[in-house]
Design a protein around this motif. Structure first.
Motif, PDB file in Angstrom:
ATOM      1  N   ARG A  56      -1.031  -2.466  -2.215  1.00  0.00           N
ATOM      2  CA  ARG A  56       0.426  -2.502  -2.154  1.00  0.00           C
ATOM      3  C   ARG A  56       0.905  -2.499  -0.698  1.00  0.00           C
ATOM      4  N   ALA A  57       0.166  -1.833   0.183  1.00  0.00           N
ATOM      5  CA  ALA A  57       0.537  -1.788   1.601  1.00  0.00           C
ATOM      6  C   ALA A  57       0.308  -3.130   2.284  1.00  0.00           C
ATOM      7  N   GLY A  58      -0.680  -3.911   1.801  1.00  0.00           N
ATOM      8  CA  GLY A  58      -0.919  -5.253   2.321  1.00  0.00           C
ATOM      9  C   GLY A  58      -1.465  -5.308   3.732  1.00  0.00           C
ATOM     10  N   GLU A  59      -2.150  -4.258   4.184  1.00  0.00           N
ATOM     11  CA  GLU A  59      -2.654  -4.228   5.554  1.00  0.00           C
ATOM     12  C   GLU A  59      -4.052  -4.830   5.701  1.00  0.00           C
ATOM     13  N   VAL A  60      -4.769  -4.991   4.608  1.00  0.00           N
ATOM     14  CA  VAL A  60      -6.098  -5.590   4.656  1.00  0.00           C
ATOM     15  C   VAL A  60      -6.173  -6.715   3.634  1.00  0.00           C
ATOM     16  N   THR A  61      -7.143  -7.602   3.824  1.00  0.00           N
ATOM     17  CA  THR A  61      -7.340  -8.706   2.891  1.00  0.00           C
ATOM     18  C   THR A  61      -7.800  -8.165   1.545  1.00  0.00           C
ATOM     19  N   ALA A  62      -7.120  -8.571   0.487  1.00  0.00           N
ATOM     20  CA  ALA A  62      -7.480  -8.096  -0.850  1.00  0.00           C
ATOM     21  C   ALA A  62      -8.866  -8.602  -1.223  1.00  0.00           C
ATOM     22  N   ARG A  63      -9.661  -7.720  -1.815  1.00  0.00           N
ATOM     23  CA  ARG A  63     -11.015  -8.059  -2.238  1.00  0.00           C
ATOM     24  C   ARG A  63     -11.183  -7.751  -3.711  1.00  0.00           C
ATOM     25  N   ALA A  64     -11.901  -8.619  -4.418  1.00  0.00           N
ATOM     26  CA  ALA A  64     -12.107  -8.404  -5.845  1.00  0.00           C
ATOM     27  C   ALA A  64     -13.171  -7.340  -6.109  1.00  0.00           C
ATOM     28  N   TYR A  65     -14.106  -7.169  -5.161  1.00  0.00           N
ATOM     29  CA  TYR A  65     -15.219  -6.244  -5.390  1.00  0.00           C
ATOM     30  C   TYR A  65     -14.729  -4.797  -5.415  1.00  0.00           C
ATOM     31  N   ARG A  66     -15.210  -4.043  -6.379  1.00  0.00           N
ATOM     32  CA  ARG A  66     -14.910  -2.610  -6.467  1.00  0.00           C
ATOM     33  C   ARG A  66     -16.223  -1.843  -6.620  1.00  0.00           C
ATOM     34  N   ILE A  67     -16.353  -0.745  -5.908  1.00  0.00           N
ATOM     35  CA  ILE A  67     -17.548   0.070  -6.078  1.00  0.00           C
ATOM     36  C   ILE A  67     -17.300   1.095  -7.171  1.00  0.00           C
ATOM     37  N   SER A  68     -18.261   1.250  -8.029  1.00  0.00           N
ATOM     38  CA  SER A  68     -18.159   2.200  -9.127  1.00  0.00           C
ATOM     39  C   SER A  68     -18.930   3.464  -8.775  1.00  0.00           C
TER      40      SER A  68
END
Length: 312
Positions: free
Chosen positions: A93-105
């Motif tokens: 929401r802050a938009g300060e970094v490039t959005a990435r699809a990868y999420r660590i579980s």
């Protein structure tokens, strides 16, 4: 046990500056030890007391979570931190970094990938610390892990080249110029057969020469150029960083890589591709502009991360 923390979004203004800085780092780098965060965010303090207080606050707010280090390499009981889905929402929401699809579980955080992920972060931390010492620029968000680069040249099975990280470094030269450097970084812990690393060299050579097919309606050869030119001002140097291996093992792997590169015409004859190898320990102790790098193609005389020969 029922949580007392609301599921309502947490406004960034409700967090301290340090907490706000920690969230995008964990978002981008995925898994980080307390000591790594300390070196990047609070290097002026001897102990990460305030940092841990802020991380625990983020954990209470369910924006981050933590797990214990798998083998205690960085100290017994040190925590490894990663962002939660709720934290992801705040960062994006802050938009300060490039959005990435990868999420660590939570499962991935304690898996065998843990050591490799931490070694990639260690490499970035070493560059950042030396940049600060030398008056250069390499901020904690200036390296990005696993950026996909499409290759569809029909010459191999892989459709994508995915470096361990892409690192950007701005050097201030002695004559006052600014040198913008980009590196593809591959971290090798000597856990895979060296032939697999050799295949990655071939993939980089393929990417160096890969020209996408013309778009429908566009004549062949009309303004079409190598795909990498759309992303980089110059083709990034490839830096192979060995971590956690003995001196003898590293030397053997460097020799094997040089032999594989010499036998692969696509690697040895691609002038765009510059490849060098070093160790994480050498990078930490001596810095990127000491003669710590062995070229993988050509004369094996040690050089720096620019991988220049003695006469250059």
């Amino acid at each position: 046990m029922t949580s007392i923390v609301s599921d309502a979004p947490i406004p960034a203004t409700g967090l301290t500056l340090l907490a706000q800085e920690a969230l995008p780092l964990l978002y981008q780098h995925r898994l980080m030890a307390t000591s790594q965060l300390h070196q990047l965010l609070t290097p002026h303090t001897r102990r990460p007391v305030y940092l841990l207080r802020q991380l625990n606050l983020l954990r209470t707010l369910r924006l981050v979570d933590a797990t214990s280090h798998r083998n205690g390499r960085m100290g017994r009981g040190e925590l490894l931190w990663y962002i939660t889905p709720r934290g992801v929402e705040v960062v994006e929401r802050a938009g300060e970094v490039t959005a990435r699809a990868y999420r660590i579980s939570p499962e991935a955080a304690v898996s065998q990938l843990q050591q490799h992920t931490l070694a990639v972060v260690d490499t970035g931390v070493a560059f950042t610390r030396w940049a600060r010492a030398l008056g250069d620029e390499c901020d904690p968000l200036d390296w990005q892990p696993e950026l996909a680069h499409r290759i569809r040249d029909g010459a191999g099975d892989d459709a994508f080249l995915i470096p361990d990280s892409v690192l950007r470094y701005t050097r201030s030269t002695e004559d006052g110029r600014r040198q913008l450097l980009t590196f593809f970084v591959e971290v090798d812990r000597a856990t895979m057969n060296v032939a697999r690393l050799g295949k990655k060299l071939t993939a980089y050579a393929r990417y160096a020469g890969y020209v996408p097919q013309s778009l429908p309606g566009r004549a062949a050869g009309s303004g079409v150029r190598e795909a990498w030119r759309e992303r980089y001002p110059a083709f990034p140097r490839l830096l192979i960083v060995f971590a956690g291996a003995s001196v003898r093992t590293v030397q053997n792997r460097v020799n094997d890589l040089r032999a594989l590169a010499a036998a692969d015409a696509r690697v040895s004859r691609t002038s765009t591709l510059t490849v060098g190898a070093t160790t994480l320990e050498l990078l930490r102790v001596h810095g990127p502009f000491a003669p710590i790098v062995t070229p993988i193609v050509g004369d094996p005389v040690p050089t720096d991360i620019l991988v220049r020969g003695p006469g250059q």
